[in-house]
Design a protein around this motif. Structure first.
Motif, PDB file in Angstrom:
ATOM      1  N   ILE A  65       5.647   6.256  12.308  1.00 31.50           N
ATOM      2  CA  ILE A  65       6.206   6.826  11.039  1.00 31.50           C
ATOM      3  C   ILE A  65       5.678   5.904   9.847  1.00 31.50           C
ATOM      4  CG2 ILE A  65       7.862   7.829   9.693  1.00 31.50           C
ATOM      5  CD1 ILE A  65       7.425   9.288  11.916  1.00 31.50           C
ATOM      6  N   THR A  66       4.781   6.190   8.765  1.00 23.44           N
ATOM      7  CA  THR A  66       4.601   5.723   7.638  1.00 23.44           C
ATOM      8  C   THR A  66       4.581   6.606   6.670  1.00 23.44           C
ATOM      9  OG1 THR A  66       2.851   3.883   6.839  1.00 23.44           O
ATOM     10  CG2 THR A  66       2.015   5.841   7.926  1.00 23.44           C
ATOM     11  N   THR A  67       4.075   6.123   5.565  1.00 21.45           N
ATOM     12  CA  THR A  67       3.853   6.923   4.277  1.00 21.45           C
ATOM     13  C   THR A  67       2.633   7.868   4.387  1.00 21.45           C
ATOM     14  OG1 THR A  67       3.143   5.224   3.051  1.00 21.45           O
ATOM     15  CG2 THR A  67       5.206   5.457   2.865  1.00 21.45           C
ATOM     16  N   ALA A  68       2.572   8.842   3.704  1.00 27.71           N
ATOM     17  CA  ALA A  68       1.495   9.928   3.332  1.00 27.71           C
ATOM     18  C   ALA A  68       0.682   9.007   2.614  1.00 27.71           C
ATOM     19  CB  ALA A  68       1.646  10.991   2.828  1.00 27.71           C
ATOM     20  N   PHE A  69       1.207   8.074   1.567  1.00 31.50           N
ATOM     21  CA  PHE A  69       0.455   7.367   0.487  1.00 31.50           C
ATOM     22  C   PHE A  69      -0.686   6.426   1.342  1.00 31.50           C
ATOM     23  CE2 PHE A  69       0.023   4.048  -2.565  1.00 31.50           C
ATOM     24  CZ  PHE A  69      -0.622   4.638  -3.331  1.00 31.50           C
ATOM     25  N   HIS A 103       3.326  15.145   5.168  1.00 29.50           N
ATOM     26  CA  HIS A 103       4.311  16.454   4.876  1.00 29.50           C
ATOM     27  C   HIS A 103       3.630  17.080   3.970  1.00 29.50           C
ATOM     28  CE1 HIS A 103       7.717  18.155   3.349  1.00 29.50           C
ATOM     29  NE2 HIS A 103       8.353  17.978   4.433  1.00 29.50           N
ATOM     30  N   PRO A 104       3.880  18.547   4.501  1.00 28.36           N
ATOM     31  CA  PRO A 104       3.237  19.565   3.498  1.00 28.36           C
ATOM     32  C   PRO A 104       3.517  19.456   1.946  1.00 28.36           C
ATOM     33  CG  PRO A 104       4.743  20.549   5.075  1.00 28.36           C
ATOM     34  CD  PRO A 104       4.746  18.893   5.409  1.00 28.36           C
ATOM     35  N   ASP A 105       4.707  18.911   1.654  1.00 31.54           N
ATOM     36  CA  ASP A 105       4.944  18.813   0.353  1.00 31.54           C
ATOM     37  C   ASP A 105       4.771  17.421  -0.584  1.00 31.54           C
ATOM     38  OD1 ASP A 105       5.721  21.860   0.546  1.00 31.54           O
ATOM     39  OD2 ASP A 105       7.607  21.097   1.089  1.00 31.54           O
ATOM     40  N   TYR A 106       3.917  16.987   0.288  1.00 27.34           N
ATOM     41  CA  TYR A 106       3.561  15.370  -0.113  1.00 27.34           C
ATOM     42  C   TYR A 106       3.010  15.676  -1.687  1.00 27.34           C
ATOM     43  CZ  TYR A 106       1.072  10.900  -1.044  1.00 27.34           C
ATOM     44  OH  TYR A 106       0.434  10.030  -1.619  1.00 27.34           O
ATOM     45  N   SER A 107       3.261  14.931  -2.387  1.00 27.89           N
ATOM     46  CA  SER A 107       2.617  14.623  -3.745  1.00 27.89           C
ATOM     47  C   SER A 107       2.462  13.129  -3.906  1.00 27.89           C
ATOM     48  CB  SER A 107       3.529  15.357  -4.802  1.00 27.89           C
ATOM     49  OG  SER A 107       3.136  15.019  -6.219  1.00 27.89           O
ATOM     50  N   GLU A 108       1.191  12.876  -4.344  1.00 28.31           N
ATOM     51  CA  GLU A 108       0.983  11.284  -4.844  1.00 28.31           C
ATOM     52  C   GLU A 108       1.540  11.104  -6.116  1.00 28.31           C
ATOM     53  OE1 GLU A 108      -2.833   8.194  -5.416  1.00 28.31           O
ATOM     54  OE2 GLU A 108      -3.241  10.192  -4.330  1.00 28.31           O
ATOM     55  N   THR A 109       1.538  11.976  -7.123  1.00 31.64           N
ATOM     56  CA  THR A 109       1.874  11.672  -8.595  1.00 31.64           C
ATOM     57  C   THR A 109       2.293  12.860  -8.939  1.00 31.64           C
ATOM     58  OG1 THR A 109       0.236  10.227  -8.786  1.00 31.64           O
ATOM     59  CG2 THR A 109       1.294  10.961 -10.753  1.00 31.64           C
ATOM     60  N   PRO A 110       3.651  13.151  -9.222  1.00 28.01           N
ATOM     61  CA  PRO A 110       4.637  12.176  -8.956  1.00 28.01           C
ATOM     62  C   PRO A 110       5.133  11.883  -7.512  1.00 28.01           C
ATOM     63  CG  PRO A 110       6.025  14.067  -9.775  1.00 28.01           C
ATOM     64  CD  PRO A 110       4.452  14.346  -9.858  1.00 28.01           C
ATOM     65  N   ARG A 111       5.291  10.617  -7.113  1.00 32.04           N
ATOM     66  CA  ARG A 111       5.255  10.375  -5.718  1.00 32.04           C
ATOM     67  C   ARG A 111       6.564  11.253  -5.059  1.00 32.04           C
ATOM     68  NH1 ARG A 111       3.609   5.692  -3.881  1.00 32.04           N
ATOM     69  NH2 ARG A 111       2.149   6.026  -5.324  1.00 32.04           N
ATOM     70  N   SER A 112       6.248  11.981  -4.095  1.00 32.17           N
ATOM     71  CA  SER A 112       7.300  12.673  -3.433  1.00 32.17           C
ATOM     72  C   SER A 112       7.022  13.008  -1.917  1.00 32.17           C
ATOM     73  CB  SER A 112       7.931  13.834  -4.076  1.00 32.17           C
ATOM     74  OG  SER A 112       6.993  14.846  -4.327  1.00 32.17           O
ATOM     75  N   ILE A 223      11.475   4.199   4.428  1.00 32.22           N
ATOM     76  CA  ILE A 223      10.243   3.536   4.568  1.00 32.22           C
ATOM     77  C   ILE A 223       9.809   3.409   3.061  1.00 32.22           C
ATOM     78  CG2 ILE A 223       9.592   4.441   6.631  1.00 32.22           C
ATOM     79  CD1 ILE A 223       8.118   6.574   5.344  1.00 32.22           C
ATOM     80  N   SER A 224       9.199   2.305   2.833  1.00 29.11           N
ATOM     81  CA  SER A 224       8.954   1.948   1.423  1.00 29.11           C
ATOM     82  C   SER A 224       7.897   2.884   0.765  1.00 29.11           C
ATOM     83  CB  SER A 224       8.353   0.331   1.503  1.00 29.11           C
ATOM     84  OG  SER A 224       7.918   0.225   0.037  1.00 29.11           O
ATOM     85  N   SER A 225       8.066   3.316  -0.237  1.00 31.03           N
ATOM     86  CA  SER A 225       7.378   4.509  -0.997  1.00 31.03           C
ATOM     87  C   SER A 225       6.741   4.265  -2.368  1.00 31.03           C
ATOM     88  CB  SER A 225       7.971   5.766  -0.974  1.00 31.03           C
ATOM     89  OG  SER A 225       7.248   6.844  -1.656  1.00 31.03           O
ATOM     90  N   PHE A 226       7.545   3.433  -3.086  1.00 34.01           N
ATOM     91  CA  PHE A 226       7.335   3.394  -4.622  1.00 34.01           C
ATOM     92  C   PHE A 226       7.908   2.208  -5.195  1.00 34.01           C
ATOM     93  CE2 PHE A 226       7.544   4.116  -9.301  1.00 34.01           C
ATOM     94  CZ  PHE A 226       6.219   4.458  -9.282  1.00 34.01           C
ATOM     95  N   PHE A 227       7.091   1.406  -5.788  1.00 33.26           N
ATOM     96  CA  PHE A 227       7.743   0.225  -6.693  1.00 33.26           C
ATOM     97  C   PHE A 227       7.064   0.317  -8.214  1.00 33.26           C
ATOM     98  CE2 PHE A 227       3.856  -1.861  -5.623  1.00 33.26           C
ATOM     99  CZ  PHE A 227       3.520  -2.620  -6.988  1.00 33.26           C
ATOM    100  N   GLN A 228       7.793  -0.104  -9.025  1.00 31.46           N
ATOM    101  CA  GLN A 228       7.470  -0.178 -10.355  1.00 31.46           C
ATOM    102  C   GLN A 228       7.145  -1.655 -11.044  1.00 31.46           C
ATOM    103  OE1 GLN A 228       6.250   2.593 -12.352  1.00 31.46           O
ATOM    104  NE2 GLN A 228       5.705   1.272 -14.045  1.00 31.46           N
ATOM    105  N   GLU A 229       6.267  -2.104 -11.423  1.00 32.58           N
ATOM    106  CA  GLU A 229       6.204  -3.599 -11.855  1.00 32.58           C
ATOM    107  C   GLU A 229       6.914  -4.625 -10.882  1.00 32.58           C
ATOM    108  OE1 GLU A 229       7.587  -4.113 -15.823  1.00 32.58           O
ATOM    109  OE2 GLU A 229       6.762  -1.976 -16.511  1.00 32.58           O
TER     110      GLU A 229
END
Length: 269
Positions: A65-69, A103-112, A223-229
């Motif tokens: 298992i990992t991220t789609a990103f 995942h069929p509903d994966y979105s890169e931006t906004p990440r979900s 699982i780590s998906s998103f970070f900001q700054e």
């Protein structure tokens, strides 16, 4: 001199292309302590450089298992999976990737819905340095304020050298409401009940380890998906909440001709 300049430019290009999310402020550990973690390495054919691009978690001998990103803009054949090594680029056992299902509903931006099931090209045997994590039961809840542990390979900073040995960090889970308040104006990520937000002063995710596992009681809960700054305490890190996808993972894994072998942890973790 021209060749040296080209090499430096190639390194910078690779760093810019790699998915985000690396541990900052963690402690060094060994693979024996976290035998379920996988290094996903990627060959950038232009400069001919192989880097540890992201991280996976072994959930059966054939599935990770990992991220789609992790797979954004990537050629699948250029990936390799390294298991059973404290070093992300050497040692252990290396296998290829047979298939990836995002995942069929994966979105890169906004990440979900940032999650993917990876099918290994050959089975990994269970040893003291290679082992699996359970999936969490559906609707498994982590209390707000709970300390959670994340493990990965990582940079100490966005501009520092890439470290190749494992590190772990403890973060504290935030409520969805508190996390939403921080990211209220962001167009880069969707904060919902399908994520876990976590933070700690001077610690967190930075660049390059998308998919870093958050584990509790031998189960993969995030699982780590998103970070900001990177290197700021203002924004919590965002992790995909795995229990929201347990049934989907099982369905995807069982659709393959091989028996999935993936197990769900007991309800009382």
């Amino acid at each position: 001199m021209a060749s040296v300049a080209y090499f430096i430019l190639a390194i910078l290009a690779v760093a810019a292309a790699a998915p985000d999310s690396r541990i900052v402020g963690g402690d060094h550990v060994t693979i024996e302590e976290f035998p379920y973690i996988l290094s996903l390495t990627y060959l950038y054919p232009g400069p001919g450089i192989t880097v540890q691009r992201c991280v996976g978690t072994l959930v059966s001998s054939f599935h990770a298992i990992t991220t789609a990103f992790c797979y954004t803009g990537a050629i699948l054949e250029n990936f390799q999976i390294r298991a059973g090594s404290t070093n992300s680029l050497a040692g252990g056992v290396v296998v290829g990737i047979a298939n990836v299902v995002k995942h069929p509903d994966y979105s890169e931006t906004p990440r979900s819905n940032d999650i993917a099931v990876t099918f290994l090209s050959s089975a990994l045997g269970i040893t003291n340095t290679i082992n699996v994590l359970y999936l969490p039961p559906v609707n498994f809840n982590i209390p707000d304020g709970q300390t959670v542990q994340v493990v990965s390979w990582g940079f100490e900073s966005e501009t520092g050298a890439q470290l190749e040995t494992l590190k772990t960090v403890n973060l504290n889970k935030l409520s969805v409401a508190d996390c939403q308040a921080v990211y209220d104006d962001s167009e880069d990520v969707t904060v919902s009940d399908s994520v876990i937000c976590a933070a700690a002063p001077g610690k967190g995710m930075c660049r390059g380890d998308s998919g870093a596992p958050m584990a509790m009681s031998n189960a993969l809960v995030g699982i780590s998906s998103f970070f900001q700054e990177c290197l700021t305490d203002e924004y919590p890190d965002v992790f995909t909440r795995v229990d929201r996808y347990t049934n989907w993972i099982l369905e995807v894994a069982s659709s393959n001709s091989r028996s999935s072998g993936i197990r769900v942890a007991p309800v009382a973790l």
